[in-house]
Design a protein around this motif. Sequence first.
Motif, mmCIF file in Angstrom:
data_model
loop_
_atom_site.group_PDB
_atom_site.id
_atom_site.type_symbol
_atom_site.label_atom_id
_atom_site.label_comp_id
_atom_site.label_asym_id
_atom_site.label_seq_id
_atom_site.Cartn_x
_atom_site.Cartn_y
_atom_site.Cartn_z
ATOM 1 N N GLY A 3 52.144 22.893 49.325
ATOM 2 C CA GLY A 3 52.815 21.943 50.181
ATOM 3 C C GLY A 3 54.252 21.701 49.778
ATOM 4 N N ALA A 4 54.593 21.804 48.446
ATOM 5 C CA ALA A 4 55.940 21.563 47.974
ATOM 6 C C ALA A 4 56.872 22.705 48.316
ATOM 7 C CB ALA A 4 55.921 21.346 46.458
ATOM 8 N N ARG A 5 56.347 23.859 48.648
ATOM 9 C CA ARG A 5 57.168 25.030 48.913
ATOM 10 C C ARG A 5 57.013 25.548 50.330
ATOM 11 N NH1 ARG A 5 54.332 25.919 43.356
ATOM 12 N NH2 ARG A 5 56.066 25.727 41.915
ATOM 13 N N MET A 6 56.024 25.115 51.042
ATOM 14 C CA MET A 6 55.698 25.653 52.350
ATOM 15 C C MET A 6 56.217 24.757 53.470
ATOM 16 S SD MET A 6 51.960 26.148 54.058
ATOM 17 C CE MET A 6 51.862 24.356 54.254
ATOM 18 N N PRO A 7 56.914 25.335 54.445
ATOM 19 C CA PRO A 7 57.357 24.531 55.591
ATOM 20 C C PRO A 7 56.166 23.941 56.340
ATOM 21 C CG PRO A 7 58.453 26.664 55.536
ATOM 22 C CD PRO A 7 57.355 26.723 54.528
ATOM 23 N N ARG A 8 56.326 22.724 56.864
ATOM 24 C CA ARG A 8 55.248 22.089 57.629
ATOM 25 C C ARG A 8 55.410 22.266 59.132
ATOM 26 N NH1 ARG A 8 51.726 18.691 54.804
ATOM 27 N NH2 ARG A 8 51.976 19.105 52.595
ATOM 28 N N GLY A 9 56.598 22.656 59.586
ATOM 29 C CA GLY A 9 56.784 22.897 61.012
ATOM 30 C C GLY A 9 56.125 24.203 61.421
#
Length: 234
Positions: A3-9
């Motif tokens: 989650g800290a490195r992965m885009p959420r859009g």
Amino acid sequence: MAGARMPRGIDQFNIYFTNAVSYLQEGTPKTHAERLGVLPTEVTTFTGFITEWSPLYGKYSEKKKFRTTSIINQLYLIIDNVVTFDQTNRILDRIAASPNATVDDLVTFNIKKGLLQKSPASAGSSPISEQVTVTFQSLGGGMMNVKCYSMTGQRAGIPDDADSVQYLFQVGGQAPESADAPGMIKELSPKAVFTLSLGSGSALKNLYIFFRWYDTRHPELAGPWSGLQIAGIL
């Protein structure tokens, strides 16, 4: 992945995750996955997520024909499942700690380490580069809860080089082609989590909205607009 490195859009996730999974399977004589200590079963699980993701994203991309709230929710669910799988197995943490990790590995997986870490001295001197990613929760009565994330944040929050989130929105009608479309309503929130009051007359319509990180002290450093986000209003 993490989650800290992965885009959420959705659009940003599609680029990141499809590239990352392909990268893991490339390389010779060892694949990048083998070299970095990612297990075959973990690669298989990631490939399974891609199998779920691809047809849904194809429909999402055809926004005038197939993009529905159901498709959007299914895509966000897959993002959540990928994040959970990575956090449970600490895959990106293991890649970051691997003695075999190269600069190409770190760039591919958005791991900020060593020379790739942002220098504090550069903060505020150049335009904001990160895009806003969001999650929505329709509360009924035309109320919409919005949570905004940076591409490197596990929790909703405004990044250090911004002090607010700016957004453009439209309720109902034909989806705008871009953030430059005429007639969009422009607002600003000093908080990353906020509620839009769209009115009871907006029920059962779509909310069309764009976001960007904004610095009220330096408007010229505003970040890029996100892709169009669509949420169904209850």
